[in-house]
Design an enzyme around this catalytic site. Sequence first.
Site, PDB file in Angstrom:
ATOM      1  N   HIS B   8       0.873  -1.428  -0.029  1.00 54.74           N
ATOM      2  CA  HIS B   8       0.034   0.000  -0.114  1.00 54.74           C
ATOM      3  C   HIS B   8       1.131   1.219   0.244  1.00 54.74           C
ATOM      4  O   HIS B   8       0.590   2.291  -0.713  1.00 54.74           O
ATOM      5  CB  HIS B   8      -0.850  -0.111   1.170  1.00 54.74           C
ATOM      6  N   ARG B 158      -1.399 -11.349   4.484  1.00 51.98           N
ATOM      7  CA  ARG B 158      -1.686 -13.094   4.872  1.00 51.98           C
ATOM      8  C   ARG B 158      -0.137 -13.656   5.156  1.00 51.98           C
ATOM      9  O   ARG B 158      -0.015 -14.585   5.651  1.00 51.98           O
ATOM     10  CB  ARG B 158      -2.221 -13.769   3.752  1.00 51.98           C
TER      11      ARG B 158
END
Lengths: 261, 261
Positions: B8, B158
Site C-alpha cells: 500500500h 497474509r
Amino acid sequence: MGFLHKGHMTLMERAKQENELVIVSIFVNPLQFGPTEDYETYPRNEVKDVELAKEIGVDIVFIPQVQDMYPNKMKIKLSINERIDQLCGKSRPGHFDGVLTVLAKLFHIVNPTKVYFGLKDAQQVAVVDALIQDLNFPIELVGVPTVREESGLAISSRNVHLSPQEKKEATELYKALNYGRKLVVDGETNPVMIEKEVKNYLKNNTSSKIDYIDILSYPDLKKVDQINQRVILAGALYFEKARIIDNLIFNEQGNLENKFS
Amino acid sequence: MGFLHKGHMTLMERAKQENELVIVSIFVNPLQFGPTEDYETYPRNEVKDVELAKEIGVDIVFIPQVQDMYPNKMKIKLSINERIDQLCGKSRPGHFDGVLTVLAKLFHIVNPTKVYFGLKDAQQVAVVDALIQDLNFPIELVGVPTVREESGLAISSRNVHLSPQEKKEATELYKALNYGRKLVVDGETNPVMIEKEVKNYLKNNTSSKIDYIDILSYPDLKKVDQINQRVILAGALYFEKARIIDNLIFNEQGNLENKFS
C-alpha cells in the site's frame, strides 16, 4: 432521445435559467428497447433538434453514435430491483436497466452538476433518483413539472397518433387525476377508493382501455394502505393507436409536490 | 481496506509523485465479503494507517463508516459477467460485484483523476479496468507492480500466517512464475506446457497444495491456445494457514508488461 417537443424545450429553458452552461444529449439508446419494441422506427430528426436547442441557447448538443457509446460488448451490468415492478416498468422488463446504463455513461462523459428530467416520466425520475443516491453521483436531480396543452393534455410525441375524437377524450385523463387528487383534498385517505373513482370517471368519459390507475408512494413506488405521505397518482390509457400516460404527485393533504428526495 | 503494508505504501508513494493531491480511502467493504468469509475478523488499525499515510505525505485519508456508505438498502446493483470466472474469482461468487459497487461510490465521492491499484491483485485491476471503460469513468487506472521482499516473495498481509519454513517455500512461487516466463522467452508458446512445468516445479520445491497455475489473456482473462498476445501467468498456493497468490504479466516474447488497456 431527441425528436424534441415542447416538453423537452421546457427542460432546456429551465436548465438555461439555472446554469452557466447547458449540454443536451441526443441518443436513441438501443439498450433500453426490448426486442419487440420500436428502436428502429423511433422518430429521429437531429437537424431540427439542433436548431431548436440553438434557439433556446443550449451551449452544446452531444449526439454520440451507437458505436461511440457501446464500442465493445458490455462486461459491466447496471440493474435496479426496486421502483420498477409497478406502472410502466412491469410491461417493459429490462427497460430501466438500459436507461441506467446509458445514464451512468452519459453522466461520466458530460459530468453535469445538475440533470433535468420531465416528471411526466415520473417512474424514470424515481429510477434516476435511485441511481444518483445509491452510487453517490455528485449530481442534483431536477424533476421538471409536466408541460401541458391548454386542454390539460400532457405533451407527448405519441399524441400525434390520437384521432381528433381521441385527443379530446385524452384530456379526460388529466381531469380524472385531478378529480382523484380533489378527493384527497376533501379528506379521503383510502387509495383503493380513489383508484376506483378515477377508473369509473374514465370509463364514463372515454372510449379508452385503462392500462392502470395506481396510487403509490413516491419516489419509492410502493403500494400504500393509506395516503399519509407523498404519493403519485398515475394513469395509462390505451387508445386505438396510442397509449398515453400522465400523473400527479401530491402530499397527504392533496397539495401538488414536484420536489423530492 | 486499510491495515497498510509496504505494498500500500508503494501505491501511496507513487500517487504522491504523480499528483498534486493524494486521497487514500480506508474502508472494509462488507459487500465484497461472502457470508462465510472473514469480514468481522478482517484486521483493522486506523490509527496506525493514518500515521503511515501522514509519513508519506498523503493529503486526505477518507475513512467512512458502513452507515455512511450504505445508509439504505441498495436498489441499484452493479455486476460483472466477464473476467471473473477464472483465478480467484471462481471461488468468490459476488465478490467482484461488491468491489465494483463500492468503487463506483468511492469514485463519485472522491472524484479522482487517477486511481492506483496493486497488480498483485491483477484480477481486481482487470475488473476495475472494465468498470472504468464500460461506464466511461473519467479516470486513469494505474496498475502498480507488485512489491516484493528481497527473497522475491510478494508482500501480503497474509504472509504473517506462514511458518518460517513455509515462508521460505513461498518464495518458490515467484521463482516458479519466472521459470514459466523464461520458457516463453526461450520460445515456448503452448500455455498448457508451461502451466505443467510450473506446477511440477512447485510440487518438487514446496509442500504447498496448488490452487491454480493459469495462463490467460490480460486483462480479458480468457483461456488462450497459444501465447501470441499479452498474458498473465498467475498462481495460488495453499499452505497450512495461508493461501498466497502471485502473478507475472508479460507479452508474447516473455517481456514483463505492467501497462495495459
